[in-house]
Design an enzyme around this catalytic site. Structure first.
Site, PDB file in Angstrom:
ATOM      1  N   PHE A  96       5.181 -11.099  -1.039  1.00 41.90           N
ATOM      2  CA  PHE A  96       5.918 -10.046  -0.357  1.00 41.90           C
ATOM      3  C   PHE A  96       6.903 -10.736   0.585  1.00 41.90           C
ATOM      4  O   PHE A  96       6.544 -11.693   1.272  1.00 41.90           O
ATOM      5  CB  PHE A  96       4.947  -9.166   0.430  1.00 41.90           C
ATOM      6  CG  PHE A  96       5.582  -7.948   1.028  1.00 41.90           C
ATOM      7  CD1 PHE A  96       5.897  -6.852   0.236  1.00 41.90           C
ATOM      8  CD2 PHE A  96       5.877  -7.893   2.383  1.00 41.90           C
ATOM      9  CE1 PHE A  96       6.486  -5.729   0.780  1.00 41.90           C
ATOM     10  CE2 PHE A  96       6.461  -6.779   2.939  1.00 41.90           C
ATOM     11  CZ  PHE A  96       6.774  -5.685   2.133  1.00 41.90           C
ATOM     12  N   ASP A 124      -3.456 -13.692   2.214  1.00 40.19           N
ATOM     13  CA  ASP A 124      -2.993 -12.344   2.543  1.00 40.19           C
ATOM     14  C   ASP A 124      -3.780 -11.376   1.661  1.00 40.19           C
ATOM     15  O   ASP A 124      -3.661 -11.400   0.433  1.00 40.19           O
ATOM     16  CB  ASP A 124      -1.490 -12.232   2.275  1.00 40.19           C
ATOM     17  CG  ASP A 124      -0.910 -10.884   2.671  1.00 40.19           C
ATOM     18  OD1 ASP A 124      -1.630  -9.873   2.576  1.00 40.19           O
ATOM     19  OD2 ASP A 124       0.281 -10.823   3.044  1.00 40.19           O
ATOM     20  N   ARG A 159       5.051   1.528 -10.316  1.00 37.45           N
ATOM     21  CA  ARG A 159       3.810   0.961  -9.779  1.00 37.45           C
ATOM     22  C   ARG A 159       2.839   2.086  -9.451  1.00 37.45           C
ATOM     23  O   ARG A 159       3.188   3.042  -8.746  1.00 37.45           O
ATOM     24  CB  ARG A 159       4.124   0.139  -8.533  1.00 37.45           C
ATOM     25  CG  ARG A 159       3.030  -0.816  -8.127  1.00 37.45           C
ATOM     26  CD  ARG A 159       3.449  -1.646  -6.919  1.00 37.45           C
ATOM     27  NE  ARG A 159       3.543  -0.823  -5.719  1.00 37.45           N
ATOM     28  CZ  ARG A 159       3.348  -1.272  -4.490  1.00 37.45           C
ATOM     29  NH1 ARG A 159       3.055  -2.541  -4.297  1.00 37.45           N
ATOM     30  NH2 ARG A 159       3.461  -0.483  -3.450  1.00 37.45           N
ATOM     31  N   TYR A 198      -3.554   0.033   6.289  1.00 34.14           N
ATOM     32  CA  TYR A 198      -3.023   1.350   5.925  1.00 34.14           C
ATOM     33  C   TYR A 198      -2.986   1.589   4.425  1.00 34.14           C
ATOM     34  O   TYR A 198      -2.579   2.661   3.979  1.00 34.14           O
ATOM     35  CB  TYR A 198      -1.629   1.565   6.531  1.00 34.14           C
ATOM     36  CG  TYR A 198      -0.640   0.442   6.300  1.00 34.14           C
ATOM     37  CD1 TYR A 198       0.014   0.291   5.090  1.00 34.14           C
ATOM     38  CD2 TYR A 198      -0.354  -0.460   7.310  1.00 34.14           C
ATOM     39  CE1 TYR A 198       0.921  -0.728   4.881  1.00 34.14           C
ATOM     40  CE2 TYR A 198       0.558  -1.480   7.125  1.00 34.14           C
ATOM     41  CZ  TYR A 198       1.194  -1.614   5.907  1.00 34.14           C
ATOM     42  OH  TYR A 198       2.092  -2.634   5.699  1.00 34.14           O
ATOM     43  N   LYS A 199      -3.431   0.629   3.621  1.00 34.77           N
ATOM     44  CA  LYS A 199      -3.457   0.807   2.175  1.00 34.77           C
ATOM     45  C   LYS A 199      -4.853   1.290   1.752  1.00 34.77           C
ATOM     46  O   LYS A 199      -5.223   2.430   1.987  1.00 34.77           O
ATOM     47  CB  LYS A 199      -3.055  -0.489   1.473  1.00 34.77           C
ATOM     48  CG  LYS A 199      -1.648  -0.983   1.817  1.00 34.77           C
ATOM     49  CD  LYS A 199      -1.301  -2.252   1.087  1.00 34.77           C
ATOM     50  CE  LYS A 199      -0.018  -2.893   1.586  1.00 34.77           C
ATOM     51  NZ  LYS A 199       1.178  -2.077   1.369  1.00 34.77           N
TER      52      LYS A 199
END
Length: 430
Positions: free
Chosen positions: A159, A228, A402, A253-254
């Protein structure tokens, strides 16, 4: 199901049309229509009852790998924090409501989800800030044990923020930055390598990288491993302690459903904590934070990963959100995740016109996270039409659809409907 026990029967190969991969739902008739199979799978789903703990509607929500759904307990808890703890108790809440100890208390709630013992995770700041702390801290730890380690290796497919932070950390520490594909890392390691920053799951394709093997190779070279976990924590077993990971970071938050902008976390392995030198020493990580000393003395343990005043509203919303994990095994989540993604690929094969999409997600369970990425030429427009028809995934430039599968609230009926609507949408545009 852990990574170590997954099967390896042949399935869909990368870059091929999606189809049936390794089966993870025994006892369901392969002759059944997708809709019938979805009902059978939902009826036998041991996690189906957890769905009631989320605020959901009739939309098929497959974007939990960007923002998790709202747990039903959160609004009431936030209301209490705002109205009573802040509104009535005010400053007393730092002690009487447990605000001061929230970062490490909530860290201990996250710990079992990533295979960590208590006392190694502190919650606070953003993922980006924690990546910076972890990576610079890792380089400093490497320098304590060996001279001449002046190289940082970073996942070239990472990312973007991780890459930006790694480049800045390299400049600040005088290191050379080497972006590499994770598969290239073992052969590139050497006596100059100080730290390696890798993503457990690739955010574009959903590829799961081999954390145990890569961590072992990094350690054999005398370097430190920084992982990560943004796209793996809460979706699959991580086993940080078992595999000796040095430092790790992740968002909440995922798959942890902490809410937009909820604080991230930092893991520092217990034996490294006395030597961990954070590049962001703040009053909140001081051994005597209220002593107001001009000289910095780090707090013991994971607390030295703290920096400034915690974001209490978001942090306590996260704490409430984590209650959905009570009684839930991460292994059962992984088993369902694989079954959901297998079934989605099968339904895509059944419903989508041949040749219109290409799966970028590995078919092998040991190489798959909890998402499916499909490549198609007009992905941006296709996703827009899917959302209009009640199927929410997301689009990644330039050509990737996705779909994220959060086992706590996504069912097999959702999966069948999503693939069916995708097929209808692409047939209309054929």
């Amino acid at each position: 199901m852990s990574e170590r026990s997954e099967r390896s029967e042949p399935g869909v190969s990368e870059g091929s049309e999606p189809g049936v991969s390794e089966r993870s739902e025994p006892g369901v008739s392969e002759r059944s229509e997708p809709g019938v199979r979805a009902a059978e799978l939902d009826a036998s789903d041991e996690l189906a009852k957890v769905r009631a703990q989320f605020v959901l509607d009739d939309v098929v929500y497959l974007d939990g790998n960007s923002l998790g759904a709202l747990p039903v307990s959160v609004p009431g808890r936030v209301d209490d924090v705002v109205r009573r703890q802040w509104g009535e108790m005010r400053i007393r809440s730092w002690e009487e409501s447990g605000w001061w100890t929230a970062p490490e208390r909530i860290g201990d709630r996250i710990a079992p989800l990533v295979g960590a013992a208590p006392g190694q995770i502190v919650v606070g700041d953003s993922t980006s800030v924690n990546v910076f702390k972890a990576l610079v801290g890792a380089v400093r730890l490497a320098a304590l044990s060996s001279d001449g380690r002046d190289e940082i290796i970073v996942d070239a497919t990472t990312f973007p923020t991780d890459g930006y932070i790694a480049a800045s950390a390299a400049r600040l520490t005088g290191c050379e930055l080497r972006p590499l594909d994770p598969a290239e890392v073992p052969s590139a390691l050497g006596p100059r390598t100080a730290a390696v920053l890798l993503n457990h799951v690739d955010y574009r394709t959903g590829r799961l990288h081999d954390l145990p093997a890569l961590t072992s190779a990094i350690h054999d070279a005398g370097a430190l491993a920084v992982w990560d976990l943004c796209h793996s924590a809460g979706a699959l077993p991580v086993d940080l302690d078992t595999h000796g990971v040095d430092l790790a970071v992740g968002c909440t938050y995922k798959y942890l459903n902490g809410g937009p902008g909820s604080p991230a976390y930092l893991y520092v392995r217990a034996d490294l904590q006395p030597r961990f030198d954070s590049p962001l020493p703040g009053w909140n990580s001081h051994a005597d934070p209220f002593g107001m000393s001009p000289a910095y003395e780090p707090a013991p343990g994971a607390l030295r990963g703290r920096v400034g005043t915690p974001d209490i509203l978001s942090m306590l919303a996260l704490e409430a959100a984590l209650e959905v994990w009570e009684g839930v095994s991460i292994d059962s989540v992984r088993t369902k995740s694989l079954a959901l993604t297998d079934f989605f690929l099968e339904c895509v094969e059944a419903y989508v016109p041949r040749g219109r999409v290409e799966s970028l997600t590995p078919s092998r369970h040991a190489e798959r996270g909890s998402q499916v990425a499909l490549r198609c030429a007009d992905a941006g427009e296709v996703m827009k039409r899917l959302i209009e028809r009640g199927v929410v995934g997301d689009f990644r430039h330039p050509d990737v659809l996705r779909f994220g599968f959060t086992p706590l609230y996504v069912g097999f009926g959702d999966v069948e409907r999503a693939a069916r609507v995708l097929g209808e949408t692409m047939s209309e545009g054929a």
